[in-house]
Design a protein around this motif. Structure first.
Motif, PDB file in Angstrom:
ATOM      1  N   LEU A   1       0.827  -1.200   0.000  1.00 59.49           N
ATOM      2  CA  LEU A   1       0.000   0.000   0.000  1.00 59.49           C
ATOM      3  C   LEU A   1       0.865   1.256   0.000  1.00 59.49           C
ATOM      4  O   LEU A   1       0.507   2.264  -0.626  1.00 59.49           O
ATOM      5  N   GLU A   2       2.033   1.196   0.652  1.00 58.23           N
ATOM      6  CA  GLU A   2       2.928   2.357   0.669  1.00 58.23           C
ATOM      7  C   GLU A   2       3.468   2.638  -0.740  1.00 58.23           C
ATOM      8  O   GLU A   2       3.579   3.795  -1.154  1.00 58.23           O
TER       9      GLU A   2
ATOM     10  N   LEU B   1       1.948   1.889  -3.536  1.00 63.06           N
ATOM     11  CA  LEU B   1       0.846   2.419  -4.328  1.00 63.06           C
ATOM     12  C   LEU B   1       0.617   3.897  -4.023  1.00 63.06           C
ATOM     13  O   LEU B   1       0.398   4.718  -4.926  1.00 63.06           O
ATOM     14  N   LYS B   2       0.673   4.257  -2.724  1.00 64.97           N
ATOM     15  CA  LYS B   2       0.489   5.669  -2.357  1.00 64.97           C
ATOM     16  C   LYS B   2       1.628   6.529  -2.885  1.00 64.97           C
ATOM     17  O   LYS B   2       1.420   7.690  -3.275  1.00 64.97           O
TER      18      LYS B   2
ATOM     19  N   GLN C   1       0.907   7.152  -6.414  1.00 67.06           N
ATOM     20  CA  GLN C   1      -0.205   8.099  -6.527  1.00 67.06           C
ATOM     21  C   GLN C   1       0.267   9.533  -6.311  1.00 67.06           C
ATOM     22  O   GLN C   1      -0.157  10.455  -7.009  1.00 67.06           O
ATOM     23  N   SER C   2       1.174   9.730  -5.364  1.00 67.94           N
ATOM     24  CA  SER C   2       1.656  11.088  -5.084  1.00 67.94           C
ATOM     25  C   SER C   2       2.500  11.652  -6.226  1.00 67.94           C
ATOM     26  O   SER C   2       2.633  12.876  -6.361  1.00 67.94           O
TER      27      SER C   2
ATOM     28  N   LYS D   1      -6.167   9.699  -9.487  1.00 62.72           N
ATOM     29  CA  LYS D   1      -5.732   9.816  -8.090  1.00 62.72           C
ATOM     30  C   LYS D   1      -6.888   9.595  -7.120  1.00 62.72           C
ATOM     31  O   LYS D   1      -6.735   8.939  -6.084  1.00 62.72           O
TER      32      LYS D   1
ATOM     33  N   ILE E   1      -7.687   5.841  -6.983  1.00 63.15           N
ATOM     34  CA  ILE E   1      -6.728   5.085  -6.156  1.00 63.15           C
ATOM     35  C   ILE E   1      -7.001   5.301  -4.678  1.00 63.15           C
ATOM     36  O   ILE E   1      -6.926   4.368  -3.870  1.00 63.15           O
ATOM     37  N   ALA E   2      -7.334   6.545  -4.318  1.00 60.44           N
ATOM     38  CA  ALA E   2      -7.626   6.828  -2.903  1.00 60.44           C
ATOM     39  C   ALA E   2      -8.902   6.142  -2.445  1.00 60.44           C
ATOM     40  O   ALA E   2      -9.002   5.695  -1.283  1.00 60.44           O
TER      41      ALA E   2
ATOM     42  N   PRO F   1      -8.188   1.429  -3.086  1.00 59.53           N
ATOM     43  CA  PRO F   1      -6.791   0.983  -3.184  1.00 59.53           C
ATOM     44  C   PRO F   1      -6.672  -0.527  -3.378  1.00 59.53           C
ATOM     45  O   PRO F   1      -5.728  -1.003  -4.005  1.00 59.53           O
TER      46      PRO F   1
END
Length: 418
Positions: A82-83, A85-86, A89-90, A109, A112-113, A116
């Motif tokens: 998950l980290e 993926l985030k 996304q950022s 974005k 994804i939020a 997830p």
């Protein structure tokens, strides 16, 4: 004598340009690559060296039962966290243009939020297994593709690896070309076109084999981008000129149509097949040009592709290309990169300063425009521009000189505003 020498040089140059299509690795390719100081393949001179290489690559296996490879327990492939993926996304930029699917980056974005778990399942890693086989003193390692006669063949015959490889090779050649073909100045457009054909010979190598892969946009996109880059150098165009307008002005069909044409010629193998397939390519190209929603200003000026590419005179340059594409020192075009700038003409506040207004209506350039009309003996409009340019070489030079003077003044005005 001077006239005979000049005619002979012109004939030899035209023959060299025509030879590029018939022999993609022949004399024109060698001349261009020597000019770029690029690598050239050489045939091995020693028969013993050739036999030794073949024996090492293809060793003889004694007859008998097939070799059973030991099964190895596959290592677990770590899942996308998950980290990670985030973090991805950022890094998505909201102001960037969307991808080929047309989904805006802001929507991606938010998706994804919101979901997830769905994206974690979609972006799961897949392990690529490799096998090492020891034959005598030689170790052979499995690969997802092999290179045979310059063609990269993968296990599923998708040829995506081949297109990526030749695109990278073509990009390195284009990088060398940019140093000798600047947008303003440099070689004439005829010589630029010869260099473009050399790049296409790299991209189209083995096209009858991999032409089916061109039907999938994800495979051909990188090669098409390299094809467009070299065509932009032919016309001296700005980087945001559309694919469609770039190919039409350069007189070079899109890469997908060229690959299909090579495949059809290979399948027919007749002397008259080349002319017939080129006519079929032009027909498909014209239909796509009429259907497209992009480059409508260029389509308005050049509605017929065949008339344009079969012209007997006329060279494009940096200033004339701005007239034919609408991309240049116009406020309407510059506003795409500076939203604080107004798109209105400073002399005609009620009009948008685009290519049509500047070249055909704006009173700032009325003196240059009247001089042009006196040379053409006719008032130039968007509908008759190419007809007047193709009527004679003096007409073409008059329009090119008019475009040069107008674009130079616009550039000076923009420099003064900054």
């Amino acid at each position: 004598m001077r006239a005979a020498i000049k005619t002979s040089k012109r004939w030899c140059w035209r023959q060299l340009c025509d030879e590029v299509d018939s022999d993609i690795s022949g004399r024109p390719y060698r001349i261009a690559m020597s000019r770029l100081r690029g690598p050239q393949t050489r045939q091995p001179s020693s028969p013993l060296l050739v036999r030794g290489a073949v024996a090492a690559l293809f060793p003889r296996v004694p007859s008998g039962p097939a070799l059973q490879l030991p099964r190895r327990a596959g290592e677990l492939v770590p899942a996308v966290t998950l980290e990670e993926l985030k973090g991805a996304q950022s890094r998505i930029r909201e102001c960037s243009a969307p991808g080929p699917d047309g989904v805006p980056n802001v929507a991606l974005k938010l998706a994804i939020a919101a979901l997830p778990d769905v994206f974690l399942r979609v972006y799961s890693r897949k392990k690529v297994e490799t096998i090492n086989i020891l034959v005598g003193d030689h170790s052979i390692r499995s690969s997802p593709s092999i290179c045979y006669l310059g063609l990269h063949i993968d296990a599923k015959l998708k040829f995506d690896h081949h297109l990526r490889t030749v695109s990278t090779k073509a990009a390195s050649v284009i990088g060398a070309l940019t140093r000798i073909m600047p947008n303003s100045g440099g070689p004439r457009s005829s010589r630029r076109k010869l260099y473009a054909h050399v790049v296409d010979s790299i991209l189209l190598y083995g096209a009858p084999i991999w032409s089916t892969a061109a039907q999938k946009r994800a495979y051909i996109r990188q090669a098409e981008s390299a094809h467009r880059r070299v065509c932009l150098r032919v016309i001296g165009g700005r980087p945001h000129v559309s694919y469609e307008a770039t190919f039409v002005l350069a007189g070079i069909p899109p890469l997908v149509l060229l690959a299909d044409e090579r495949a059809q010629q290979y399948g027919r193998r007749r002397e008259d097949a080349e002319d017939e397939e080129r006519l079929a390519t032009l027909t498909k190209w014209q239909e796509a040009w009429d259907r497209s929603t992009k480059a409508r200003w260029t389509h308005r000026l050049i509605p017929n592709i065949r008339v344009w590419i079969e012209r007997r005179h006329g060279k494009l340059n940096y200033h004339l290309t701005q007239l034919l594409t609408g991309h240049g020192f116009f406020k309407h075009h510059s506003r795409r990169y500076d939203y604080n700038q107004s798109a209105q003409c400073r002399v005609c506040p009620s009009s948008i300063e685009n290519a049509e207004h500047v070249f055909y209506h704006c009173p700032r350039f009325s003196e240059e425009r009247e001089r042009l009309h006196s040379l053409l003996h006719e008032v130039m409009t968007p509908e008759n521009t190419t007809r007047l340019m193709l009527a004679s070489e003096p007409n073409w030079l008059a329009v090119a000189s008019f475009a040069d003077s107008v674009v130079t003044r616009l550039r000076d005005e923009e420099t003064g505003r900054r």
